[in-house]
Design a protein around this motif. Structure first.
Motif, PDB file in Angstrom:
ATOM      1  N   TRP A  87       0.823  -1.211   0.000  1.00  0.00           N
ATOM      2  CA  TRP A  87       0.000   0.000   0.000  1.00  0.00           C
ATOM      3  C   TRP A  87       0.856   1.259   0.000  1.00  0.00           C
ATOM      4  O   TRP A  87       0.486   2.260  -0.619  1.00  0.00           O
ATOM      5  CB  TRP A  87      -1.013  -0.001   1.146  1.00  0.00           C
ATOM      6  CG  TRP A  87      -0.446   0.145   2.532  1.00  0.00           C
ATOM      7  CD1 TRP A  87      -0.014  -0.839   3.357  1.00  0.00           C
ATOM      8  CD2 TRP A  87      -0.279   1.375   3.244  1.00  0.00           C
ATOM      9  NE1 TRP A  87       0.431  -0.305   4.545  1.00  0.00           N
ATOM     10  CE2 TRP A  87       0.262   1.045   4.503  1.00  0.00           C
ATOM     11  CE3 TRP A  87      -0.529   2.711   2.947  1.00  0.00           C
ATOM     12  CZ2 TRP A  87       0.555   2.008   5.470  1.00  0.00           C
ATOM     13  CZ3 TRP A  87      -0.242   3.680   3.909  1.00  0.00           C
ATOM     14  CH2 TRP A  87       0.294   3.321   5.153  1.00  0.00           C
ATOM     15  N   THR A  90       2.100   1.665  -3.586  1.00  0.00           N
ATOM     16  CA  THR A  90       1.035   2.174  -4.445  1.00  0.00           C
ATOM     17  C   THR A  90       0.831   3.676  -4.235  1.00  0.00           C
ATOM     18  O   THR A  90       0.742   4.445  -5.200  1.00  0.00           O
ATOM     19  CB  THR A  90      -0.283   1.409  -4.169  1.00  0.00           C
ATOM     20  OG1 THR A  90      -0.060   0.023  -4.427  1.00  0.00           O
ATOM     21  CG2 THR A  90      -1.410   1.924  -5.045  1.00  0.00           C
ATOM     22  N   ILE A  91       0.769   4.100  -2.988  1.00  0.00           N
ATOM     23  CA  ILE A  91       0.582   5.523  -2.684  1.00  0.00           C
ATOM     24  C   ILE A  91       1.773   6.338  -3.188  1.00  0.00           C
ATOM     25  O   ILE A  91       1.606   7.437  -3.723  1.00  0.00           O
ATOM     26  CB  ILE A  91       0.346   5.739  -1.176  1.00  0.00           C
ATOM     27  CG1 ILE A  91      -1.042   5.221  -0.815  1.00  0.00           C
ATOM     28  CG2 ILE A  91       0.499   7.200  -0.788  1.00  0.00           C
ATOM     29  CD1 ILE A  91      -1.349   5.219   0.657  1.00  0.00           C
ATOM     30  N   SER A  92       2.976   5.811  -3.041  1.00  0.00           N
ATOM     31  CA  SER A  92       4.174   6.512  -3.509  1.00  0.00           C
ATOM     32  C   SER A  92       4.108   6.759  -5.012  1.00  0.00           C
ATOM     33  O   SER A  92       4.373   7.872  -5.487  1.00  0.00           O
ATOM     34  CB  SER A  92       5.429   5.708  -3.185  1.00  0.00           C
ATOM     35  OG  SER A  92       5.587   5.567  -1.807  1.00  0.00           O
ATOM     36  N   GLU A  95       1.542   9.359  -5.847  1.00  0.00           N
ATOM     37  CA  GLU A  95       2.084  10.683  -5.556  1.00  0.00           C
ATOM     38  C   GLU A  95       2.918  11.201  -6.733  1.00  0.00           C
ATOM     39  O   GLU A  95       2.854  12.377  -7.087  1.00  0.00           O
ATOM     40  CB  GLU A  95       2.978  10.603  -4.312  1.00  0.00           C
ATOM     41  CG  GLU A  95       2.664  11.599  -3.264  1.00  0.00           C
ATOM     42  CD  GLU A  95       3.604  11.461  -2.073  1.00  0.00           C
ATOM     43  OE1 GLU A  95       3.793  12.489  -1.410  1.00  0.00           O
ATOM     44  OE2 GLU A  95       4.130  10.366  -1.802  1.00  0.00           O
TER      45      GLU A  95
END
Length: 122
Positions: A87, A90-92, A95
C-alpha cells in the motif's frame, strides 16, 4: 527515525521508520531542507521500514510547512521508494503522478540494485 544523507551533489538518501512526533517531524523536515540546498535535477532514494503513521501533532507540523516542501520537491526529478508494504508502494507511485516533474517508482526492500539502476538511468 528519519535520517537524511546527502550522498552526491544531486542525491539524498532517506531512511524512515517508526512513528514521528511533532519534535521529530520538525527536526526531520529541517534536516531534509538543509541537505537539499543547492540540489537541482535531484534524485532521492527512500528506505521505509517499520512504517507507522505520525502523530497528529507531527502531521500538523508537516501541513504548516507544505509551501516549503512543494518548493523543495521541485528540486528533484526522480525518487525510488523501497518498502515491503504494497500500500505504501502504491501511494508513492500515485504521488509521483500528482506531482509535476517528479517521477516516483516503488521497489521491494530486496530490490536495491533495481532501484539504484532505475534512479540513475537516463
Amino acid at each position: 527515525m528519519f535520517t537524511v544523507t546527502r550522498v552526491a551533489d544531486n542525491r539524498l538518501d532517506i531512511e524512515f521508520g517508526g512513528k514521528l512526533d511533532s519534535e521529530e517531524m520538525k527536526a526531520a523536515l529541517d534536516d531534509l531542507s538543509s541537505k537539499a540546498v543547492g540540489i537541482d535535477n535531484g534524485l532521492m532514494l527512500y528506505r521505509i521500514e517499520d512504517f507507522a503513521l505520525p502523530t497528529l501533532s507531527a502531521i500538523a507540523v508537516e501541513f504548516m510547512r507544505i509551501p516549503e516542501m512543494f518548493k523543495l520537491i521541485r528540486q528533484f526529478e526522480r525518487a525510488a521508494v523501497m518498502c515491503d508494504k504494497q500500500w505504501i508502494q502504491t501511494i508513492s507511485e500515485l504521488e509521483g503522478k500528482l506531482i509535476p516533474g517528479l517521477h516516483i517508482k516503488a521497489f521491494d526492500m530486496n530490490q536495491v540494485d533495481q532501484a539504484e539502476l532505475w534512479l540513475t538511468s537516463p
